[in-house]
Design a protein around this motif. Structure first.
Motif, PDB file in Angstrom:
ATOM      1  N   ASN A  98       0.831  -1.197   0.000  1.00  0.00           N
ATOM      2  CA  ASN A  98       0.000   0.000   0.000  1.00  0.00           C
ATOM      3  C   ASN A  98       0.866   1.247   0.000  1.00  0.00           C
ATOM      4  O   ASN A  98       1.963   1.263   0.568  1.00  0.00           O
ATOM      5  CB  ASN A  98      -0.909   0.011   1.235  1.00  0.00           C
ATOM      6  CG  ASN A  98      -2.054  -0.973   1.136  1.00  0.00           C
ATOM      7  OD1 ASN A  98      -3.088  -0.681   0.543  1.00  0.00           O
ATOM      8  ND2 ASN A  98      -1.862  -2.165   1.706  1.00  0.00           N
ATOM      9  N   VAL A  99       0.386   2.301  -0.665  1.00  0.00           N
ATOM     10  CA  VAL A  99       1.077   3.588  -0.684  1.00  0.00           C
ATOM     11  C   VAL A  99       0.036   4.699  -0.524  1.00  0.00           C
ATOM     12  O   VAL A  99      -1.169   4.471  -0.682  1.00  0.00           O
ATOM     13  CB  VAL A  99       1.861   3.818  -2.001  1.00  0.00           C
ATOM     14  CG1 VAL A  99       2.852   2.701  -2.267  1.00  0.00           C
ATOM     15  CG2 VAL A  99       0.907   3.973  -3.182  1.00  0.00           C
ATOM     16  N   GLU A 100       0.524   5.902  -0.242  1.00  0.00           N
ATOM     17  CA  GLU A 100      -0.341   7.077  -0.228  1.00  0.00           C
ATOM     18  C   GLU A 100      -0.427   7.642  -1.639  1.00  0.00           C
ATOM     19  O   GLU A 100       0.596   7.791  -2.318  1.00  0.00           O
ATOM     20  CB  GLU A 100       0.204   8.128   0.729  1.00  0.00           C
ATOM     21  CG  GLU A 100      -0.685   9.357   0.861  1.00  0.00           C
ATOM     22  CD  GLU A 100      -0.168  10.343   1.896  1.00  0.00           C
ATOM     23  OE1 GLU A 100      -0.703  11.472   1.960  1.00  0.00           O
ATOM     24  OE2 GLU A 100       0.777   9.988   2.620  1.00  0.00           O
ATOM     25  N   VAL A 101      -1.616   7.959  -2.092  1.00  0.00           N
ATOM     26  CA  VAL A 101      -1.795   8.505  -3.439  1.00  0.00           C
ATOM     27  C   VAL A 101      -1.288   9.943  -3.465  1.00  0.00           C
ATOM     28  O   VAL A 101      -1.719  10.775  -2.658  1.00  0.00           O
ATOM     29  CB  VAL A 101      -3.279   8.465  -3.852  1.00  0.00           C
ATOM     30  CG1 VAL A 101      -3.452   9.000  -5.276  1.00  0.00           C
ATOM     31  CG2 VAL A 101      -3.831   7.054  -3.738  1.00  0.00           C
ATOM     32  N   PRO A 102      -0.367  10.273  -4.380  1.00  0.00           N
ATOM     33  CA  PRO A 102       0.119  11.664  -4.462  1.00  0.00           C
ATOM     34  C   PRO A 102      -1.022  12.637  -4.734  1.00  0.00           C
ATOM     35  O   PRO A 102      -1.981  12.312  -5.443  1.00  0.00           O
ATOM     36  CB  PRO A 102       1.100  11.618  -5.639  1.00  0.00           C
ATOM     37  CG  PRO A 102       1.513  10.182  -5.748  1.00  0.00           C
ATOM     38  CD  PRO A 102       0.310   9.388  -5.338  1.00  0.00           C
ATOM     39  N   ALA A 103      -0.898  13.827  -4.198  1.00  0.00           N
ATOM     40  CA  ALA A 103      -1.960  14.832  -4.317  1.00  0.00           C
ATOM     41  C   ALA A 103      -2.274  15.151  -5.776  1.00  0.00           C
ATOM     42  O   ALA A 103      -3.434  15.317  -6.159  1.00  0.00           O
ATOM     43  CB  ALA A 103      -1.572  16.094  -3.556  1.00  0.00           C
ATOM     44  N   SER A 104      -1.229  15.237  -6.622  1.00  0.00           N
ATOM     45  CA  SER A 104      -1.455  15.574  -8.033  1.00  0.00           C
ATOM     46  C   SER A 104      -2.234  14.471  -8.741  1.00  0.00           C
ATOM     47  O   SER A 104      -3.096  14.747  -9.589  1.00  0.00           O
ATOM     48  CB  SER A 104      -0.121  15.804  -8.740  1.00  0.00           C
ATOM     49  OG  SER A 104       0.701  14.635  -8.675  1.00  0.00           O
TER      50      SER A 104
END
Length: 473
Positions: free
Chosen positions: A262-268
């Motif tokens: 799992n990762v955090e989705v980049p804001a862009s």
């Protein structure tokens, strides 16, 4: 470049020259090596390469070098090297990519359609490999021709058409290494093996998921036993495997529980996905052929897009150790084998993910069962596009307005294109244009695959303008 000239050249080329040759390519059963172990002797991959090579040799590409490159024991690759136009400044190499190998035909094609018989109907070219990805080499060459015809500029362009993409591109790293000096400094990558939600605008792919592929066997008995005598005493190997999989995936929600996957989705990227959800609120919810009464895992468009683009998922794609239902007796089987296919977030480490999955499946196994993971496990990283350069942003706005008449959209793709991750690592300063003519309903890999011809014209036209913009900086 003058818009009208580019459009007229592209449409004329497609109608008079591309469509007949592309139809001939559809008719070649050029199965990818994973689906044709005897591909060397069958000769279909070589025939596909020669077919497209012959077509390109007849085109108006000044100074072009066209050759088949084939390393020992590897699938052939078509290499086309087109010098920069006379007025172009040195902007490095434009690397244009596509593939000529195909998925298996599979059954169930509609009446009057066949995987190896090209059929043009209602503005669509039907046949295996039409949109995935046989058209791409034709579109790339036609875009270069349109630049010349309209008096535009393009940097040196190299077209690579491989024949192993549908098998995971196992030979491509060797070819990129082999051709590294000839490729030079790549400043723009154009990949036409993608698409989007509709045929009304240009769609860019800005991320691709990675993949894990592994086969797991759980064994508790040395030999099968009568289920009436052994059940309740010896656990089913299938139940043990179910318990192990629950450590990885929630059976209720499909959530993957391991942090390494799992990762955090980049804001862009989140902003891009939110914009896609606005223009295509039913895009993923309605495109797949669910049974009557069947539902997607969520009714929310944004959740479905995030699931498909940036969240890890698990699919069980193969099984062994089971008899056919008609042959099933009252037997407690000695073992169960499942093949697991994980899709990974674009920025997750596939090696770390594989290690985590191995550990959780083989540690503290219920009832002391023997767990074996096959040696052929595969781990492929995904890809996340670099930040867009100002010249590309301006060019995309222009083609969106002049070619499509509406803003383009950028999104992820749930599948993989191994070449993008490889090039992203090798050429970190390059810009990437990953686009294409594939729509959500183009039926790639399944019956009735089709190419939207008008949309293919527009994508080709857009590529021509972006090549010119790149050359001018």
């Amino acid at each position: 470049m003058e818009q009208k000239s580019v459009r007229e050249t592209v449409v004329s080329t497609w109608i008079s020259d591309v469509l007949p040759s592309l139809s001939g390519l559809v008719a070649i059963p050029a199965l990818s090596p994973a689906f044709d172990a005897d591909w060397v002797n069958s000769g279909h991959l070589a025939a596909a390469v020669e077919h497209v090579k012959t077509w390109i040799e007849g085109r108006a590409l000044p100074g072009a070098t066209i050759e088949v490159v084939q390393l020992d024991g590897r699938t052939p690759l078509l290499y086309v090297d087109v010098p920069a136009t006379a007025g172009a400044v040195d902007r490095g190499t434009v690397l244009m990519y596509g593939h000529l190998d195909k998925q298996p035909p599979v059954g169930g094609w509609s009446e009057g359609l066949d995987p190896w018989t090209p059929v043009v109907r209602d503005g669509r070219l039907y046949g295996r490999g039409s949109v995935d990805d046989g058209y791409s080499g034709y579109a790339a060459v036609s875009a270069l021709e349109a630049v010349h015809a309209a008096g535009g500029e393009h940097a040196r362009a190299v077209l690579l058409l491989e024949t192993g993409e549908e098998s995971g591109s196992p030979d491509l790293p060797a070819y990129v290494a082999h051709l590294a000096e000839r490729l030079g400094e790549v400043s723009l990558v154009v990949c036409l093996d993608a698409g989007g939600m509709d045929y009304e605008r240009l769609w860019l792919t800005t991320s691709l998921r990675g993949m894990l592929h592994l086969t797991v066997n759980v064994q508790l008995l040395a030999a099968a036993q009568h289920s009436g005598l052994a059940s309740g005493v010896v656990a089913s190997s299938f139940r043990v495997l179910r318990q192990l999989l629950e450590r990885v995936e929630s059976a209720e929600t499909g959530e993957i529980k391991l942090a390494e996957l799992n990762v955090e989705v980049p804001a862009s990227r989140l902003a891009e996905i939110e914009a896609v959800a606005e223009v295509a609120p039913d895009g993923l919810r309605t495109v797949f052929p669910l049974v009557s009464g069947g539902k997607t895992v969520s009714e929310d468009a944004l959740e479905l897009l995030l699931n498909n683009y940036w969240r890890p998922t698990l699919s069980i794609i193969g099984a062994d150790g089971f008899p056919l239902p008609a042959d099933a007796g009252n037997v407690l089987r000695e073992s169960t084998t499942l093949t697991l296919s994980f899709r990974l977030p674009p920025t997750a480490s596939s090696d770390a993910a594989l290690a985590a999955v191995r550990a959780v499946l083989t540690t503290d196994v219920p009832y002391g069962a023997k767990v074996t993971i096959a040696d052929d496990a595969q781990a492929e990283d995904g890809w996340n596009a670099p930040e867009e350069a100002p010249w590309l942003t301006a060019a995309l706005r222009r083609v969106s307005d002049e070619v499509f008449g509406r803003p383009h959209r950028a999104a992820g793709m749930g599948g993989s294109i191994p070449f993008m991750g490889l090039l992203g690592e090798k050429y970190p300063d390059a810009q990437f244009l990953v686009t294409g003519a594939c729509g959500a309903d183009s039926n790639i890999h399944v019956p009735d695959e089709w190419l939207n011809l008008d949309y293919a014209h527009q994508v080709t036209e857009a590529v021509a303008h972006i090549l010119d913009a790149h050359a001018r900086g």
